[in-house]
Design a protein around this motif. Sequence first.
Motif, PDB file in Angstrom:
ATOM      1  N   VAL A  58       0.871  -1.176   0.000  1.00  0.00           N
ATOM      2  CA  VAL A  58       0.000   0.000   0.000  1.00  0.00           C
ATOM      3  C   VAL A  58       0.905   1.222   0.000  1.00  0.00           C
ATOM      4  O   VAL A  58       1.820   1.334   0.819  1.00  0.00           O
ATOM      5  CB  VAL A  58      -0.937   0.009   1.235  1.00  0.00           C
ATOM      6  CG1 VAL A  58      -1.788   1.261   1.254  1.00  0.00           C
ATOM      7  CG2 VAL A  58      -1.797  -1.243   1.263  1.00  0.00           C
ATOM      8  N   LEU A  60       0.969   5.344   0.262  1.00  0.00           N
ATOM      9  CA  LEU A  60       0.147   6.446   0.783  1.00  0.00           C
ATOM     10  C   LEU A  60       0.897   7.773   0.720  1.00  0.00           C
ATOM     11  O   LEU A  60       2.115   7.811   0.919  1.00  0.00           O
ATOM     12  CB  LEU A  60      -0.191   6.194   2.263  1.00  0.00           C
ATOM     13  CG  LEU A  60      -0.923   4.927   2.633  1.00  0.00           C
ATOM     14  CD1 LEU A  60      -0.854   4.698   4.126  1.00  0.00           C
ATOM     15  CD2 LEU A  60      -2.356   5.025   2.181  1.00  0.00           C
ATOM     16  N   HIS A  64      -2.157  10.973   4.223  1.00  0.00           N
ATOM     17  CA  HIS A  64      -3.002   9.791   4.400  1.00  0.00           C
ATOM     18  C   HIS A  64      -2.374   8.812   5.389  1.00  0.00           C
ATOM     19  O   HIS A  64      -3.088   8.147   6.145  1.00  0.00           O
ATOM     20  CB  HIS A  64      -3.265   9.109   3.060  1.00  0.00           C
ATOM     21  CG  HIS A  64      -4.103   9.936   2.149  1.00  0.00           C
ATOM     22  ND1 HIS A  64      -3.847  10.063   0.818  1.00  0.00           N
ATOM     23  CD2 HIS A  64      -5.191  10.716   2.398  1.00  0.00           C
ATOM     24  CE1 HIS A  64      -4.735  10.869   0.272  1.00  0.00           C
ATOM     25  NE2 HIS A  64      -5.564  11.280   1.215  1.00  0.00           N
ATOM     26  N   ALA A  65      -1.047   8.739   5.418  1.00  0.00           N
ATOM     27  CA  ALA A  65      -0.377   7.890   6.408  1.00  0.00           C
ATOM     28  C   ALA A  65      -0.687   8.385   7.820  1.00  0.00           C
ATOM     29  O   ALA A  65      -0.955   7.592   8.726  1.00  0.00           O
ATOM     30  CB  ALA A  65       1.129   7.867   6.155  1.00  0.00           C
ATOM     31  N   LYS A  66      -0.690   9.692   7.990  1.00  0.00           N
ATOM     32  CA  LYS A  66      -0.991  10.261   9.317  1.00  0.00           C
ATOM     33  C   LYS A  66      -2.451  10.013   9.685  1.00  0.00           C
ATOM     34  O   LYS A  66      -2.775   9.731  10.837  1.00  0.00           O
ATOM     35  CB  LYS A  66      -0.660  11.750   9.350  1.00  0.00           C
ATOM     36  CG  LYS A  66      -0.562  12.290  10.756  1.00  0.00           C
ATOM     37  CD  LYS A  66       0.188  13.590  10.793  1.00  0.00           C
ATOM     38  CE  LYS A  66       0.478  13.977  12.230  1.00  0.00           C
ATOM     39  NZ  LYS A  66       1.302  15.173  12.314  1.00  0.00           N
ATOM     40  N   ARG A  67      -3.354  10.093   8.700  1.00  0.00           N
ATOM     41  CA  ARG A  67      -4.768   9.773   8.956  1.00  0.00           C
ATOM     42  C   ARG A  67      -4.925   8.300   9.331  1.00  0.00           C
ATOM     43  O   ARG A  67      -5.725   7.955  10.201  1.00  0.00           O
ATOM     44  CB  ARG A  67      -5.609  10.102   7.733  1.00  0.00           C
ATOM     45  CG  ARG A  67      -5.822  11.568   7.523  1.00  0.00           C
ATOM     46  CD  ARG A  67      -6.791  11.818   6.370  1.00  0.00           C
ATOM     47  NE  ARG A  67      -6.881  13.243   6.122  1.00  0.00           N
ATOM     48  CZ  ARG A  67      -6.554  13.823   4.976  1.00  0.00           C
ATOM     49  NH1 ARG A  67      -6.149  13.113   3.949  1.00  0.00           N
ATOM     50  NH2 ARG A  67      -6.668  15.121   4.845  1.00  0.00           N
ATOM     51  N   LEU A  68      -4.178   7.437   8.664  1.00  0.00           N
ATOM     52  CA  LEU A  68      -4.218   6.007   8.987  1.00  0.00           C
ATOM     53  C   LEU A  68      -3.739   5.773  10.419  1.00  0.00           C
ATOM     54  O   LEU A  68      -4.353   5.009  11.172  1.00  0.00           O
ATOM     55  CB  LEU A  68      -3.374   5.205   7.998  1.00  0.00           C
ATOM     56  CG  LEU A  68      -3.241   3.707   8.293  1.00  0.00           C
ATOM     57  CD1 LEU A  68      -4.599   3.015   8.254  1.00  0.00           C
ATOM     58  CD2 LEU A  68      -2.274   3.065   7.309  1.00  0.00           C
ATOM     59  N   LEU A  69      -2.666   6.435  10.813  1.00  0.00           N
ATOM     60  CA  LEU A  69      -2.160   6.329  12.184  1.00  0.00           C
ATOM     61  C   LEU A  69      -3.237   6.731  13.183  1.00  0.00           C
ATOM     62  O   LEU A  69      -3.489   6.020  14.162  1.00  0.00           O
ATOM     63  CB  LEU A  69      -0.917   7.202  12.362  1.00  0.00           C
ATOM     64  CG  LEU A  69      -0.387   7.330  13.792  1.00  0.00           C
ATOM     65  CD1 LEU A  69       0.061   5.978  14.330  1.00  0.00           C
ATOM     66  CD2 LEU A  69       0.740   8.343  13.840  1.00  0.00           C
ATOM     67  N   ALA A  71      -6.506   6.778  12.755  1.00  0.00           N
ATOM     68  CA  ALA A  71      -7.602   5.798  12.713  1.00  0.00           C
ATOM     69  C   ALA A  71      -7.217   4.525  13.454  1.00  0.00           C
ATOM     70  O   ALA A  71      -8.034   3.949  14.177  1.00  0.00           O
ATOM     71  CB  ALA A  71      -7.977   5.491  11.263  1.00  0.00           C
ATOM     72  N   LEU A  72      -5.978   4.066  13.302  1.00  0.00           N
ATOM     73  CA  LEU A  72      -5.523   2.873  14.033  1.00  0.00           C
ATOM     74  C   LEU A  72      -5.517   3.128  15.537  1.00  0.00           C
ATOM     75  O   LEU A  72      -5.956   2.279  16.321  1.00  0.00           O
ATOM     76  CB  LEU A  72      -4.129   2.453  13.567  1.00  0.00           C
ATOM     77  CG  LEU A  72      -4.066   1.687  12.259  1.00  0.00           C
ATOM     78  CD1 LEU A  72      -2.618   1.548  11.787  1.00  0.00           C
ATOM     79  CD2 LEU A  72      -4.693   0.308  12.422  1.00  0.00           C
ATOM     80  N   ASN A  75      -9.085   3.064  16.790  1.00  0.00           N
ATOM     81  CA  ASN A  75      -9.660   1.722  16.773  1.00  0.00           C
ATOM     82  C   ASN A  75      -9.010   0.797  17.792  1.00  0.00           C
ATOM     83  O   ASN A  75      -9.687  -0.059  18.366  1.00  0.00           O
ATOM     84  CB  ASN A  75      -9.602   1.134  15.364  1.00  0.00           C
ATOM     85  CG  ASN A  75     -10.742   1.642  14.517  1.00  0.00           C
ATOM     86  OD1 ASN A  75     -11.819   1.076  14.525  1.00  0.00           O
ATOM     87  ND2 ASN A  75     -10.527   2.753  13.831  1.00  0.00           N
TER      88      ASN A  75
END
Length: 107
Positions: A58, A60, A64-69, A71-72, A75
């Motif tokens: 993947v 990014l 978007h990597a920071k948004r993924l961080l 979100a993780l 969660n």
Amino acid sequence: MNNEKEPKQQGLQIELTPDKAQGEYANLAIITHSPSEFVLDFARMLPGLQKAQVRSRVILAPEHAKRLLAALQENIMRYEQNFGPIRMPQPQQGGTIAPFKLSKGEA
């Protein structure tokens, strides 16, 4: 009264095909980056094999990597609220970053 000037909200539609719905098991992630992108390689490492096989990559943008961080993190917090803390092996207890203990293979 119906105001036609108001924008209609539309939900994001995502297609999940049957082959993708099966998912890919990965027990190792390798993350690299450049000034313009983050690359996440998800691999499967199996006992007795010399190499981990990359199953998915993947790429990014940094935003978007920071948004993924984020979100993780959110969660994981929700998961731990529902199921309790996720325990990580401690280095002094023989824990390793690998998904299982690495030893010299025997046939």
